[in-house]
Each structure stands twice: as C-alpha cells, then as structure tokens.
Design a protein around this motif. Sequence first.
Motif: not given
Length: 448
Positions: A347-372
């Motif tokens: 999307t080109n929607d700046a608000t969607m990108i901004r809100e989603g960025t916070w969520a995606l970065r949080i998810v990045g930190f749980i990848q190792v626990s998730q796959i285990s």
Amino acid sequence: MIDSEDGRAIRRMIFKLAGPSLTEMLLINLTQMIMMIFVGHLGSTSVAAVGFTSQIYALMTVCFAALNTGTTVIVARSVGSGRREDANRAAGQSLLLGTMLSLLIMFAGLLYGEKLLFMMGANEDVVQEGLTYARLMFISIAFSSISSSLSAILRGAGDTRTPMKINVLAAYLTVSLGFVLIYGHLGIPVLGTTGAAAATLIVQFGAMLVFLLVMFSGKFDLALSWREISHFDKKMISRMLSIGIPASLEQLVMRLGIMTFVKIGAGLGTTAIAASQLVTNVIGLSFMPGAAFAIAASTLVGQSLGVGKAELAERYVRQIRKYGMALAGVIGAIFIVFAPQILSLYTNDATMIREGTWALRIVGFIQVSQISQFIVGGALRGAGDTRYPLYSTMIGVWGVRVVLSYVFVYVFGWGMIGLWSAVACDQFLRSHLIYLRYQRMAWKKLKV
C-alpha cells in the motif's frame, strides 16, 4: 554425541522431508502475499473484507486438524513399522470423513456468511465489499480440505515432494489467474476481491482433482482404493480422532482467540484492521519454515517411534530445532530492519505503513520463540501427545493474548503497539511451556 556419519544421515533425512515442504509452503505463502498486494491496491475496505473472511475461513476448517493430525500420526507409525495396510486404511477413512465434513462446512458458510462477517466486527461497507468473496471462499473449502487431507497422508508416509509439486503449480496458477480476474485483463471485466476468490476456487478445484488422481494411481508409497472409502471403519476412525481431536480443539481454541483478538483490534478503526491484516499476511512467511520443520519433526518422530527408536527421534528434534531457530533469527532481523519497505509493497497509505511497522517489528523479536514452539509442538504431535499443545494454546491465546490485548488497547491506550505486544507475550509463554513438556520425555512411551 552424534558422530559425523550419523549426523550426515540425520541431516539428509531432515532436509529430505523439510526441504520440499519448506519450498512448497514458502511459495504458497508468497502467493498469498502477492494476492494480498493485489487486493491492497484496491483500498483498505477490500483488505479488511479479505482479513475478516480469512479469520472465519480458518475457524471453519479447524475440524480438519483432527483428521489430518490423526492420519499423519497413524500413517507415520504404520509405515515405520511396515504395516502398509493400516496406513492405506487410515488414508481411505480420512478421505471419506473429510469429504463429508467439507460439504457440511461449505453449506454452513454459504448460509451464515453475512452474519459471521457482522459478528467479526465488519461494518456495512466491508460486508458489502466482501460478501461475494466470502461465499466463494467458503465453496472452496470443499476442495481445499480434501487436498489438505491427501497431503497429510502423503507426508505421513514420508513423501513431501508430491504435495510440493502440486501445490507449487497451484500457487503459480492462482497468482496468474488472480491478476487477470482482479484487475480485468484479456477481455474480462474488473472483478476486484471477487476475482481473487474466483481464482482461488478454480485452482483449488483443479488441485483436488490432481491429488485424487495421484492417490488412486497406485504409483506412490500409499494408494487408495474404493474398498477403503466405501464404508466406515469405526475402529480406525476412533483411533484417528482420539489422536486428532485435541489437535482440532487446539486449532478451535486458537482461532476463536484470534477472532476475539481481531475484534478487539477492530475498535482501533478500519485502517488499523487493514494494517493488522497486512502484518498478518507478511508474518505468514515466517510461519512456513516452522510448519515445514514441524511436518518433518512429526513424521520423523512418528516413524522412529514406530520402529522403537526413541533416542533417534530425540536426535532428529534436536537438529531440526537448531536449523529452524537459525533461520528464524534471520527472518526476524529482516522484519525489524525492513518493516516499512516490506509494507510499502502492499500500500501507499502512510498511516497503514506507520501502524503496521510497529507491529511487524514487534513480531520480528518473537521469531525464534515462535519456530521453537512450532517444531517442538510438531514433535509432540508426531509422538501422539496432542493434549498438551491444546492446554498451552488455551493458556497462551486466551489467558495472555486476548486478556493483555484488551488491557493494552483499551486500558493503557497503547494502540497497535499494545495489540501486538500481547501477541509477543503469548508466543514467549507458549514456547516455554511446550519445551518444558518436551523435556520431560514422556512422549517417548506413548502408544497410539
């Protein structure tokens, strides 16, 4: 210690099973991402409609987890101990029962689809945009569920290449046909979200036919015959369901919890819903390695226990978990560093990108626990221990994710950060609980 020769043999077996599954699932998820990118350029209402439908679709298909898990475990144990007739009988009963269930679920979706969308928190505009999409997707359940059951049978027998070939071709055709139908090419009018569902429906029907041809051909490790699907074998169905029902309940508990989580997030507005759906679509990419390695763990543990080699099963799990966690660390780093760039593909929607960025970065930190959690849970299910993953899911999804998301969003007012921080807390806890269960080693002595 694993000597070098044994270590190479174990690695070969792991990647023989996990490699095709990983390739297949990554390409399938890439297909879903591309289709969501297509839909994303139609606007936030279209994205929200697809997101709500996806949650309902997932909930409606949880009963197939019982069949697929039970079938995979019995087929793997039977193949491991050389009892091919039991494996074929389990396959036939799985197909028979799965076909009946898929038809019931399809009709329920067609009858109550609109009400379900409103129950999820969709507004009038979203329902109007997505109702036809939802109905077509519910029809596709009749085809996709049969394909997934046949895939589970083949994987339980150790054949991950055949499902990979069929599903990779289906993924390519879905994207190609989806592009034509969504945007209107080759003389076809613009169909939008309806085109996305139509493409999925057509390709899933074709994939189901190919799977059936494969299973009835007699050219593979397992083969179906009309004798195995012409009657109910109560004893075999009871064995499958005794193993699979906890897995199905686990999926039901999870899906209801996630639907509640989505409804809590709906209070943040349509843009936030759409941003969350984009993030969910992206992180599906990280689920695929976990699911592929979990399939390998389930099959190898089941087959090893089938021949009485519990220590070999443990060595397989140790190696699979090591490889999976290394890969998850790389994926997590990519999510953290490149979150805005990834979301800008949708999307080109700046608000969607901004809100989603916070969520995606949080998810990045749980990848190792998730796959285990994925891998160790798969190992437990392969051994027949399907109850504990259910209990851990109940605690994590309902006791942590749902409760904390409400508190973080509506009490603390943390918005998207609070919503997805609750997901992180859930994943960390479940990963810890599942691993503690595995370390007790009681799974080595289970009978199925």
